[in-house]
Design an enzyme around this catalytic site. Sequence first.
Site, PDB file in Angstrom:
ATOM      1  N   ASP A   1       0.039   5.039   0.996  1.00  0.00           N
ATOM      2  CA  ASP A   1      -0.097   5.990   2.100  1.00  0.00           C
ATOM      3  C   ASP A   1      -0.211   5.251   3.430  1.00  0.00           C
ATOM      4  OD1 ASP A   1      -0.381   8.361   3.410  1.00  0.00           O
ATOM      5  OD2 ASP A   1      -2.506   8.568   2.991  1.00  0.00           O
TER       6      ASP A   1
ATOM      7  N   ASP B   1       0.878  -1.155   0.000  1.00  0.00           N
ATOM      8  CA  ASP B   1       0.000   0.000   0.000  1.00  0.00           C
ATOM      9  C   ASP B   1       0.931   1.225   0.000  1.00  0.00           C
ATOM     10  OD1 ASP B   1      -2.424   1.523   0.541  1.00  0.00           O
ATOM     11  OD2 ASP B   1      -1.594   1.795   2.548  1.00  0.00           O
TER      12      ASP B   1
HETATM   13  P1  B16 Z   1      -6.653  10.247  -3.664  1.00  0.00           P
HETATM   14  P2  B16 Z   1      -3.587   4.333   0.175  1.00  0.00           P
HETATM   15  C1  B16 Z   1      -5.387   6.306   0.181  1.00  0.00           C
HETATM   16  O1  B16 Z   1      -4.103   5.856  -0.112  1.00  0.00           O
HETATM   17  C2  B16 Z   1      -5.372   7.190   1.415  1.00  0.00           C
HETATM   18  O2  B16 Z   1      -5.032   6.431   2.566  1.00  0.00           O
HETATM   19  C3  B16 Z   1      -6.743   7.770   1.623  1.00  0.00           C
HETATM   20  O3  B16 Z   1      -6.748   8.608   2.754  1.00  0.00           O
HETATM   21  C4  B16 Z   1      -7.162   8.543   0.375  1.00  0.00           C
HETATM   22  O4  B16 Z   1      -8.467   9.068   0.527  1.00  0.00           O
HETATM   23  C5  B16 Z   1      -7.127   7.596  -0.828  1.00  0.00           C
HETATM   24  O5  B16 Z   1      -5.823   7.066  -0.956  1.00  0.00           O
HETATM   25  C6  B16 Z   1      -7.515   8.283  -2.120  1.00  0.00           C
HETATM   26  O6  B16 Z   1      -6.534   9.237  -2.442  1.00  0.00           O
HETATM   27  O7  B16 Z   1      -7.607  11.316  -3.300  1.00  0.00           O
HETATM   28  O8  B16 Z   1      -5.223  10.737  -3.811  1.00  0.00           O
HETATM   29  O9  B16 Z   1      -7.090   9.473  -4.885  1.00  0.00           O
HETATM   30  O10 B16 Z   1      -3.471   4.215   1.649  1.00  0.00           O
HETATM   31  O11 B16 Z   1      -4.590   3.375  -0.461  1.00  0.00           O
HETATM   32  O12 B16 Z   1      -2.245   4.310  -0.514  1.00  0.00           O
HETATM   33 MG    MG Z   2      -2.816   3.143   3.358  1.00  0.00          MG
END
Ligand code: B16
Ligand code: MG
Length: 236
Positions: free
Chosen positions: A33, A31
């Site tokens: 984030d 993953d």
């Molecule tokens: P975006 P991951 C996620 O990343 C984040 O944890 C989450 O907080 C966020 O809303 C989601 O990506 C969508 O992100 O707005 O940049 O498309 O943890 O799946 O890497």
């Molecule tokens: Mg994550």
Amino acid sequence: MNQRRKKSVLMIYPKFEVKKLSKNIKGFIFDLDGVITDTAEYHYKSWKRMAEEEAIAFDRKVNEQLRGVSRMHSLDILLNGKELSLEKKKELASRKNKYYQDFLDNISQDDLLPGMSDILKRLQKENYKIAVASSSKNAKIVLKYLEIDNIFDTISDGNSVKNAKPAPDIFLYTADKINLKPEECVVVEDAESGIEAALAANMTAVGIGPEERVGKADFRYDKTSDINLDEILKKS
Ligand code: B16
Ligand code: MG
């Protein structure tokens, strides 16, 4: 004499042990984030700014529910049942994303979470396939700023599949891209929905974070610097 014979017999026939069949791990799917880097604070500040502009209640407690959740689903959590047209919802999500992207300029290689650089290097050296599977549509830009976008065998992001985590789709899609069977993959995740997705995909799940969030994982570590690759490879 009898004693000696007994001893030699024991040496020739070692104690029988029932061993767990190894899954023969061949790849790791990370993953982004919360695992490779931590952009949660930027997501929080961007949602907060948009929410204040729209007089929507939003705090860090609500923000915690957004971990690993797609952008539009995150907006639904913020709206908490408040009904808006699809057009308005798209505008709010895209405004938040603009604020978020403004923060991304600050990201550099220094923002890799502790221990992750060594883990990625070791897996590469030992010829494991390595991939990213993130819910974020910004995943490729973030990896570019981290200067590691070219080390992965594949990168799946928020555009890759229709059904977001906890559906297993993104992990199955990623495994397919790197030509591995699900049981040959380890997923490293910080979100409850991500662990559920990995287990639903029949992959070994490694959770980063507290028991109450990622306790269902096969292995759990409080933080990335605690990840023990030897333990995961030996016991999987
Ligand atoms: P975006 P991951 C996620 O990343 C984040 O944890 C989450 O907080 C966020 O809303 C989601 O990506 C969508 O992100 O707005 O940049 O498309 O943890 O799946 O890497
Ligand atoms: Mg994550």
